[in-house]
Design an enzyme around this catalytic site. Structure first.
Site, mmCIF file in Angstrom:
data_model
loop_
_atom_site.group_PDB
_atom_site.id
_atom_site.type_symbol
_atom_site.label_atom_id
_atom_site.label_comp_id
_atom_site.label_asym_id
_atom_site.label_seq_id
_atom_site.Cartn_x
_atom_site.Cartn_y
_atom_site.Cartn_z
ATOM 1 N N TYR A 191 0.823 -1.222 0.000
ATOM 2 C CA TYR A 191 0.000 0.000 0.000
ATOM 3 C C TYR A 191 0.858 1.274 0.000
ATOM 4 O O TYR A 191 0.734 2.090 -0.933
ATOM 5 C CB TYR A 191 -1.004 -0.018 1.168
ATOM 6 N N LYS A 245 1.260 4.038 -3.088
ATOM 7 C CA LYS A 245 0.908 5.456 -2.943
ATOM 8 C C LYS A 245 2.115 6.338 -3.279
ATOM 9 O O LYS A 245 1.963 7.396 -3.887
ATOM 10 C CB LYS A 245 0.411 5.753 -1.518
HETATM 11 N N1 LIG Z 1 -8.545 6.538 5.157
HETATM 12 C C1 LIG Z 1 -7.425 7.142 5.476
HETATM 13 O O1 LIG Z 1 -7.083 7.279 6.660
HETATM 14 C C2 LIG Z 1 -6.548 7.689 4.400
HETATM 15 C C3 LIG Z 1 -6.838 7.566 3.055
HETATM 16 N N2 LIG Z 1 -5.994 8.115 2.119
HETATM 17 C C4 LIG Z 1 -6.292 8.038 0.679
HETATM 18 O O2 LIG Z 1 -7.548 8.648 0.459
HETATM 19 C C5 LIG Z 1 -8.214 8.040 -0.624
HETATM 20 C C6 LIG Z 1 -9.606 7.648 -0.222
HETATM 21 O O3 LIG Z 1 -9.508 6.720 0.844
HETATM 22 P P1 LIG Z 1 -10.776 6.265 1.695
HETATM 23 O O4 LIG Z 1 -11.908 7.149 1.400
HETATM 24 O O5 LIG Z 1 -10.332 6.071 3.074
HETATM 25 O O6 LIG Z 1 -11.021 4.840 1.065
HETATM 26 P P2 LIG Z 1 -12.367 4.153 0.547
HETATM 27 O O7 LIG Z 1 -12.044 2.747 0.289
HETATM 28 O O8 LIG Z 1 -13.498 4.475 1.451
HETATM 29 O O9 LIG Z 1 -12.616 4.917 -0.827
HETATM 30 C C7 LIG Z 1 -11.950 4.589 -2.003
HETATM 31 C C8 LIG Z 1 -12.965 4.635 -3.122
HETATM 32 O O10 LIG Z 1 -12.273 4.284 -4.332
HETATM 33 C C9 LIG Z 1 -13.085 3.379 -5.037
HETATM 34 N N3 LIG Z 1 -12.284 2.503 -5.874
HETATM 35 C C10 LIG Z 1 -11.466 1.509 -5.466
HETATM 36 N N4 LIG Z 1 -10.951 0.868 -6.518
HETATM 37 C C11 LIG Z 1 -11.433 1.486 -7.617
HETATM 38 C C12 LIG Z 1 -11.277 1.287 -8.999
HETATM 39 N N5 LIG Z 1 -10.523 0.294 -9.467
HETATM 40 N N6 LIG Z 1 -11.919 2.112 -9.847
HETATM 41 C C13 LIG Z 1 -12.730 3.106 -9.376
HETATM 42 N N7 LIG Z 1 -12.920 3.320 -8.076
HETATM 43 C C14 LIG Z 1 -12.294 2.533 -7.207
HETATM 44 C C15 LIG Z 1 -13.823 2.572 -3.989
HETATM 45 O O11 LIG Z 1 -14.983 1.963 -4.523
HETATM 46 C C16 LIG Z 1 -14.100 3.613 -2.940
HETATM 47 O O12 LIG Z 1 -15.347 4.218 -3.142
HETATM 48 C C17 LIG Z 1 -7.341 6.853 -1.065
HETATM 49 O O13 LIG Z 1 -6.618 7.221 -2.211
HETATM 50 C C18 LIG Z 1 -6.421 6.644 0.122
HETATM 51 O O14 LIG Z 1 -5.194 6.126 -0.289
HETATM 52 C C19 LIG Z 1 -4.886 8.783 2.483
HETATM 53 C C20 LIG Z 1 -4.551 8.926 3.785
HETATM 54 C C21 LIG Z 1 -5.341 8.404 4.855
HETATM 55 C C1 LIG Z 2 -4.592 -3.737 17.039
HETATM 56 C C2 LIG Z 2 -3.435 -2.834 16.739
HETATM 57 C C3 LIG Z 2 -2.459 -2.769 17.823
HETATM 58 C C4 LIG Z 2 -3.932 -1.457 16.361
HETATM 59 C C5 LIG Z 2 -4.263 -1.438 14.918
HETATM 60 C C6 LIG Z 2 -4.445 -0.034 14.426
HETATM 61 C C7 LIG Z 2 -4.331 0.010 12.914
HETATM 62 C C8 LIG Z 2 -5.485 -0.732 12.316
HETATM 63 C C9 LIG Z 2 -4.248 1.450 12.428
HETATM 64 C C10 LIG Z 2 -3.066 2.185 13.096
HETATM 65 C C11 LIG Z 2 -2.598 3.211 12.090
HETATM 66 C C12 LIG Z 2 -3.591 3.166 10.969
HETATM 67 C C13 LIG Z 2 -3.174 3.684 9.587
HETATM 68 C C14 LIG Z 2 -2.714 5.126 9.646
HETATM 69 O O1 LIG Z 2 -3.706 5.950 10.209
HETATM 70 C C15 LIG Z 2 -2.319 5.676 8.319
HETATM 71 C C16 LIG Z 2 -3.131 5.285 7.170
HETATM 72 C C17 LIG Z 2 -3.026 6.024 6.045
HETATM 73 C C18 LIG Z 2 -3.644 5.648 4.842
HETATM 74 O O2 LIG Z 2 -3.350 6.197 3.791
HETATM 75 C C19 LIG Z 2 -4.659 4.555 4.856
HETATM 76 C C20 LIG Z 2 -5.078 4.117 6.228
HETATM 77 C C21 LIG Z 2 -3.891 3.999 7.173
HETATM 78 C C22 LIG Z 2 -2.954 2.956 6.580
HETATM 79 C C23 LIG Z 2 -4.358 3.579 8.581
HETATM 80 C C24 LIG Z 2 -4.922 2.135 8.588
HETATM 81 C C25 LIG Z 2 -5.205 1.595 9.993
HETATM 82 C C26 LIG Z 2 -4.003 1.704 10.923
HETATM 83 C C27 LIG Z 2 -2.898 0.798 10.424
#
Ligand SMILES: NC(=O)C1=CN([C@@H]2O[C@H](COP(=O)(O)OP(=O)(O)OC[C@H]3O[C@@H](n4cnc5c(N)ncnc54)[C@H](O)[C@@H]3O)[C@@H](O)[C@H]2O)C=CC1
Ligand SMILES: CC(C)CCC[C@@H](C)[C@H]1CC[C@H]2[C@@H]3[C@H](O)CC4=CC(=O)CC[C@]4(C)[C@H]3CC[C@]12C
Length: 369
Positions: free
Chosen positions: A159, A163
């Site tokens: 992952y 990214k």
């Molecule tokens: N959740 C987090 O804490 C973080 C997320 N991100 C980034 O933010 C973005 C959104 O993440 P989230 O909303 O958390 O994830 P999510 O899984 O809720 O949303 C991702 C969306 O992309 C769509 N998707 C996946 N594969 C696809 C494909 N092949 N074609 C079209 N659509 C597709 C999914 O259906 C989903 O709706 C991602 O790029 C992720 O890497 C970055 C930092 C932290």
């Molecule tokens: C049971 C364990 C001791 C605790 C597990 C916690 C983990 C599931 C999460 C701890 C840190 C999270 C990640 C972090 O916030 C950064 C992220 C950035 C992204 O771009 C996607 C999500 C994630 C990788 C996030 C995922 C869950 C954790 C690993």
């Protein structure tokens, strides 16, 4: 909704617009971007909530598609002024294969860039991640760092590797000539761990706590800081970047920005308790219940079980060696780059972010475990 006094002329495309972050970006655009004429939402799985958006003044076009399919992406991008590319495969639990993660996150991003170049779309905002920096595999702390803080970024997990590659592609594409001769202007936003309404892991932890009689057991020392940012503020940053990129291309093109707000610096578990606590859960212990070495053994056992069971079923628990290392390594951000470059201020205070998240959690059906 959009202010009709301003000319509605722009077409935006949000990839991944039905995901956790994507939905907030979509709703934020409809509230905060008065120049919007059409909003295209491209996702592998379209949500039923899109229907309610179709009655407003902005034309909302839902496109079911796959970013790994170049022709589907090109068709969706054609005619858009701005693309916000949030689609991604977020998997640190071993649910998807490394090849699939690469295909969606890297090839998908390549397809988006090429579609912009071929069809003449000039502005591309990419949702990157703090993970392109770290924590690294050596467990080095990144303590309240900024975009210029030196850090040894070393990725082994699919992952963060995907990214980082995708972010590099987006930044390198800045300045490429798009159809019609104008330069492509790109930038990347790096959220830390996002929280807020719709956060699946928070939902899972809540249900896990209920199953354990209202308790969660501390696994990570309280001294390890983990960066978190509210989804509404991450969405707001995307909207602002997309707008300002059109005005300040020379300054912002090819730049990266961490996503930040006023959320407090805490450990992953203590931070979650800000929401789980008001929902009746309790974190047991001031120190981790199990020593780190024992947790690591359990994490390795989980990884082994996942591998052994793979032909029969998908076993993907929260705890594995990678997530343990993530949660156990300090990674926090302190920066004002977004404020300096495009005037970003968080739209939601910490108190409001917490209230909104708690309210959402309290409306979840506690029996739906
Ligand atoms: N959740 C987090 O804490 C973080 C997320 N991100 C980034 O933010 C973005 C959104 O993440 P989230 O909303 O958390 O994830 P999510 O899984 O809720 O949303 C991702 C969306 O992309 C769509 N998707 C996946 N594969 C696809 C494909 N092949 N074609 C079209 N659509 C597709 C999914 O259906 C989903 O709706 C991602 O790029 C992720 O890497 C970055 C930092 C932290
Ligand atoms: C049971 C364990 C001791 C605790 C597990 C916690 C983990 C599931 C999460 C701890 C840190 C999270 C990640 C972090 O916030 C950064 C992220 C950035 C992204 O771009 C996607 C999500 C994630 C990788 C996030 C995922 C869950 C954790 C690993």
């Amino acid at each position: 909704m959009a202010d009709s006094a301003q000319a509605q002329e722009l077409v935006y495309l949000v990839t991944g617009g039905c995901g956790f972050l994507g939905e907030h970006v979509v709703r934020m655009l409809l509230q905060q971007e008065p120049r919007l004429r059409e909003l295209r939402i491209f996702d592998l799985h379209l949500g039923p909530w899109l229907e309610e958006l179709k009655t407003g003044p902005v034309q909302v076009t839902a496109i079911q598609g796959d970013v790994t399919q170049a022709h589907e992406v090109a068709a969706a991008v054609a005619g858009a002024h701005v693309v916000i590319h949030t689609a991604g495969l977020v998997d640190v639990f071993g649910r998807a294969s490394p090849e699939t993660i690469h295909a969606v996150n890297v090839q998908g991003t390549k397809n988006v860039i090429e579609a912009c170049v071929q069809t003449g779309t000039q502005f591309l905002v990419y949702t990157s991640s703090m993970e392109v920096v770290g924590p690294n595999i050596k467990g080095h702390p990144f303590y309240r760092g900024n975009e210029d803080t030196p850090y040894e970024a070393a990725h082994r997990h699919p992952y963060p590797r995907s990214k980082a590659l995708a972010e590099q592609l987006v930044l390198e594409a800045n300045g490429r000539k798009v159809r019609g001769g104008q330069p492509l202007v790109t930038c990347a936003l790096r959220p830390t761990g996002i929280y807020g309404e719709g956060h699946q892991i928070m939902r899972d932890l809540y249900h896990q706590g209920l199953r354990l009689g209202g308790r969660l057991f501390r696994a990570i020392p309280a001294s390890v800081e983990h960066g978190r940012v509210y989804v509404g503020n991450v969405a707001w940053m995307h909207v602002l970047v997309a707008r300002e990129l059109q005005e300040r291309a020379a300054l912002m093109g090819g730049q990266v920005y961490f996503c930040y707000d006023k959320s407090p610096y805490k450990s992953y578990e203590d931070f979650n308790m800000e929401f789980l606590g008001p929902c009746g859960l309790r974190l047991v212990g001031t120190r981790p219940l199990l020593p780190y070495w024992l947790l690591m053994i359990l994490a390795v056992l989980n990884a082994l079980l996942q591998w052994l069971l793979r032909p029969l079923l998908l076993y993907a628990p929260l705890l594995n060696p990678y997530t343990l290392a993530m949660a156990n390594t300090t990674f926090t951000v302190s920066t004002d780059k977004a404020q300096r470059h495009f005037g970003y201020e968080p739209l939601f205070s910490w108190e409001e972010s917490r209230t909104r998240t708690v309210r959402w959690m309290q409306t979840m059906d506690s029996s739906a475990q």
